[in-house]
Write an enzyme that holds these catalytic residues in place. Structure first.
Site, PDB file in Angstrom:
ATOM      1  N   ASP A 477      24.473  18.928  20.544  1.00 30.37           N
ATOM      2  CA  ASP A 477      24.773  20.170  21.258  1.00 30.37           C
ATOM      3  C   ASP A 477      24.964  21.336  20.274  1.00 30.37           C
ATOM      4  OD1 ASP A 477      25.123  21.742  23.456  1.00 30.37           O
ATOM      5  OD2 ASP A 477      26.976  20.802  24.143  1.00 30.37           O
ATOM      6  N   GLU A 480      23.187  26.928  17.587  1.00 32.78           N
ATOM      7  CA  GLU A 480      22.589  28.262  17.634  1.00 32.78           C
ATOM      8  C   GLU A 480      23.384  29.315  16.869  1.00 32.78           C
ATOM      9  OE1 GLU A 480      22.099  26.087  21.613  1.00 32.78           O
ATOM     10  OE2 GLU A 480      23.816  26.771  20.428  1.00 32.78           O
ATOM     11  N   ASP A 541      22.432  25.456  29.597  1.00 33.49           N
ATOM     12  CA  ASP A 541      23.496  25.553  30.613  1.00 33.49           C
ATOM     13  C   ASP A 541      23.025  26.393  31.799  1.00 33.49           C
ATOM     14  OD1 ASP A 541      24.962  24.080  28.849  1.00 33.49           O
ATOM     15  OD2 ASP A 541      26.116  25.766  28.086  1.00 33.49           O
TER      16      ASP A 541
END
Length: 799
Positions: A477, A480, A541
């Site tokens: 996860d 970024e 998401d």
């Protein structure tokens, strides 16, 4: 009574039945921490100096090396009829001493030939004293050069190279590089200042900018766009599918949703409907203006001080094959990964995991993976690679027991460590984090520096311990938020390392997984060019809405057109509890994606919705599990050819003009067409490419063109190409229990069709095999079975 209510409330909060408030998303386009960098602004700043590529100053046809002369320009302003205009104009040198610096610099240019379809163009804006010897984005570190595949000839005004698939012309003055296909159609060309003499719109040609603020430079590679040309790709972009008329910022960003212009997975690659693709071989910020400002100009604004561009000639399949030959093809994931993944944010305990596993089998929901998200540590989100002993008394035994029942375990983690994390002191002591210019941390968190081999070894050691305990796969996860101004072990700043960070992160997890488990598999959110080598990735998401479901498809199709074979998304959306009518329609969409996971704010388990929903979910899931032989074979072929499992219609039908216009349906593999329901309706308009198509559920037959088609019992439209035999397997509750020795070939054939083919790849097989069936009375018989002795086939004519 009061205590029991408090206990109930605490349990609800702990085990996810009440949504816990989450961090708010950042406002887009605001100058805040980690806001995407739009390089195009530097090319519009009148304080900067510009250098336009003017003429080929020298060239050696044998080596493909030469030089380009650049002319100096500045923006000049002019007021006319109450309107201030700004236009580039020739400028004199402003450096002192005047003898030391060139007013019109002559700088290197090079052309290479990677294959008979691939041309590499390199230019630079200045001397390179620290050249990069190997590139992480290229599968072999360097690109091959095969000039022998292209025949050179001198032409009037320049030079020409020809292969069996195309031609490249290099014109001396004005300097142009023109790329043609094998039929002589010009695909695209560099743009020179003289190409804009017939317009009042000030447009930059192929050039570079020198910033007034710090004298740093960036390239602006300008190429032509032709009328009706369409552009696709750029990674997992959720905006309109065709990028023509858009400005796309390629900067890895925590997009905080999927209905905005920023991307978790930007890829510096795109393809054109004219028959070519382009890979911008850079990790700096890149902004591409696909005719948004000036409709005939494709402006690639590259943060780097050199331009390294690969052009691929051919139809979409050719382009994807060439691009993935260069940057890598996806590894083939294990069979169980193609099963259903059950998740929510989050399961907090061993008891919850066991209960969910029990109920999945109780309600007969075929499943292969149970995912534990952010709550398996002592403190939610505080990743320290240790199961909370108070809630997971024996995690190793839990995972062993689950595996016996056909469940693999996936664990969430991330590469950021808060100051309260128990590992924070060790990370700082061993110098494993990205630093700032003083040697401190750019953020309060420690961000692992994956450009440091010692960091990778430390990190992989943590994952290995969990693999030894029984974990099957990790959710990779975030990734970024690598500091743009950070100083990295590689010796570069975040300007070059930020976009590379997801690739380094994906690679680190995938390689330890391959070493310890024998397969390459991750579940990642962020990417850069080359990340497709390390499957798989999911769509971020997403909101729980019809619009998000539609955007998710556009993002997945765009990523597939950027070299990624495997991709998934959170079925039902992520951000809030999924409304039942959306979850009901999103479920079959997920089942017809390469990988499928239900995940997001609870509840996610189908038995926590209505009885009708549970039954519908089970039918959709059963459909996928029975189709596993088709899915598995298509996955193998996709991984070998660099094709997406979920592919735009024009990948298979490049000569069908209508196929280039559709972004709300897709091909699942080569033979199944899927049209999800993006509204609470029972039918929708569906475009069918050439040929005859047969409804998978209703068995109705359709010809090519537009049709209003009603969904079947499972709320989705699914059609099979005439002449296709789809392999099915007996239903099992996990892939572990499937019997591959007995398969059924369901033959989708119209009355006039006399033969059909199926593709089969066995779990222990070496290659995809083609099974042929021929019409014999009221059925079809197998006439060619290369798997004889391993698998028997029963045939069933669907009509």
């Amino acid at each position: 009574m009061k205590n029991s209510k408090l206990t109930a409330l605490f349990s609800a909060l702990m085990f996810g039945f009440i949504a816990v408030p989450k961090a708010s998303a950042q406002i887009q386009n605001a100058e805040v921490l980690n806001a995407p960098i739009d390089i195009s602004k530097d090319f519009q700043n009148y304080l900067n100096t510009f250098y336009f590529a003017d003429e080929l100053a020298s060239f050696d046809p044998a080596t493909g090396k030469g030089t380009i002369k650049y002319l100096r320009y500045n923006y000049k302003t002019r007021q006319a009829f109450n309107n201030m205009m700004m236009k580039p104009d020739v400028e004199k040198a402003n450096e002192f001493p005047t003898t030391e610096y060139a007013e019109s610099p002559v700088l290197p240019f090079e052309i290479q030939f990677v294959s008979d379809r691939t041309v590499r163009i390199k230019t630079t804006s200045g001397p390179q004293f620290h050249p990069q010897k190997e590139s992480l984005m290229l599968v072999d570190g360097v690109a091959p050069n095969h000039p022998e595949l292209w025949k050179y000839s001198k032409i009037e005004g320049g030079h020409s190279y020809t292969s069996k698939h195309g031609r490249v012309e290099i014109l001396t003055k004005p300097w142009h590089v023109k790329i043609y296909d094998e039929k002589g159609k010009m695909l695209t060309s560099t743009l020179h200042d003289t190409d804009f003499k017939n317009t009042y719109t000030p447009t930059l040609p192929f050039s570079y900018v020198r910033r007034n603020s710090d004298y740093s430079r960036s390239m602006g590679a300008a190429f032509s766009l032709e009328p009706d040309e369409k552009i696709f790709g750029c990674g997992e972009s959720f905006t309109q599918f065709n990028k023509r008329g858009q400005k796309v910022v390629l900067w890895t960003d925590d997009a905080n949703g999927i209905q905005n212009e920023t991307m978790y997975k930007p890829i510096p690659f795109y393809m054109s409907s004219r028959g070519y693709g382009v890979f911008m071989h850079h990790s700096t910020p890149i902004t591409v203006d696909f005719g948004k400002y000036f409709s005939s100009a494709n402006e690639m604004y590259i943060g780097d001080d050199e331009a390294d561009l690969f052009f691929f000639i051919g139809e979409p399949k050719d382009v994807l094959d060439q691009y993935t030959n260069l940057t890598g093809k996806a590894a083939m994931p294990p069979l169980w990964s193609f099963g259903f993944w059950m998740s929510r944010i989050t399961y907090f305990s061993e008891k919850e995991g066991r209960d969910v596993a029990r109920d999945l089998r109780k309600y007969k929901i075929p499943t292969d993976v149970i995912h534990f998200d952010t709550g398996w540590f002592d403190v939610d989100w505080r990743n320290n690679y240790e199961f909370a002993k108070s809630r997971f008394p024996d995690a190793t035994k839990m995972m062993s027991d689950l595996k016996k029942d056909g469940f693999q375990v996936c664990l969430w983690q991330l590469p950021y460590f808060t100051p309260k994390n128990t590992l924070f002191p060790e990370i700082m002591e061993k110098n494993l984090a990205v630093r700032d210019r003083k040697g401190n941390l750019p953020y309060e968190d420690a961000v692992l520096d994956f450009s440091n081999p010692e960091t990778i070894a430390w990190y992989q050691g943590k994952l290995k311990k969990l693999f030894d305990e029984g974990v099957a796969v990790f959710k990779v996860d975030f990734g970024e938020a690598a500091p743009p101004d950070g100083i990295y072990h590689s010796g570069r700043t975040g300007f070059y390392e930020h976009n590379l960070y997801p690739l380094r992160y994906n690679k680190a997890v995938a390689e330890i997984t391959q070493k310890e488990k024998g397969y390459t598999l991750i579940w990642a959110r962020s990417t850069w060019a080359g990340s497709q080598r390390y499957p798989l990735h999911w769509g971020g998401d997403s909101e729980t809405s019809n619009g998000a479901m539609s955007a998710e498809l556009r993002g997945g199709l765009s990523l597939g057109l950027s070299g990624f074979s495997f991709w998934s998304h959170d079925v039902g959306g992520f951000a809030t509890k999924s409304p039942e009518n959306i979850y009901r329609r999103w479920t079959p969409f997920g089942m017809f994606t390469s990988h499928v996971r239900s995940h997001g704010e609870p509840p996610r388990e189908p038995w926590l919705y209505s009885k009708e929903f549970l039954e519908g979910f089970r039918k959709a899931d059963n459909m996928r599990y029975e189709l596993m032989p088709y899915i598995y074979a298509q996955a193998k072929e996709s991984s070998q050819k660099g094709l997406p499992m979920m592919r735009a219609l024009f990948v298979e039908y490049p000569n069908d003009p209508g196929a280039w216009l559709v972004d709300n349906e897709y091909l699942f593999g080569s033979s199944i067409l899927v049209a999800p329901l993006f509204e609470d309706v029972e039918e929708r308009d569906v475009y069918l490419p050439e040929g005859t198509w047969i409804d998978y559920q209703t068995k109705k037959v359709y010809q090519s063109g537009w049709h209003k088609i009603k969904a079947g019992e499972v709320p989705i439209v699914v059609l099979i190409k005439d002449g296709t035999a789809i392999p099915h397997i007996g239903l099992a509750q996990s892939t572990k229990d499937m019997d591959w020795s007995k398969l059924t070939l369901k033959v989708y054939a119209s009355d006039k069709t006399t033969s059909a083919t199926a593709k089969v790849f066995l779990p222990d097989g070496d290659a995809v095999q083609e099974i042929k069936v021929t019409k014999n009375g009221n059925n079809f018989d197998v006439t060619g079975n290369p798997l004889n002795g391993k698998t028997t086939f029963k045939t069933e004519w669907i009509k």
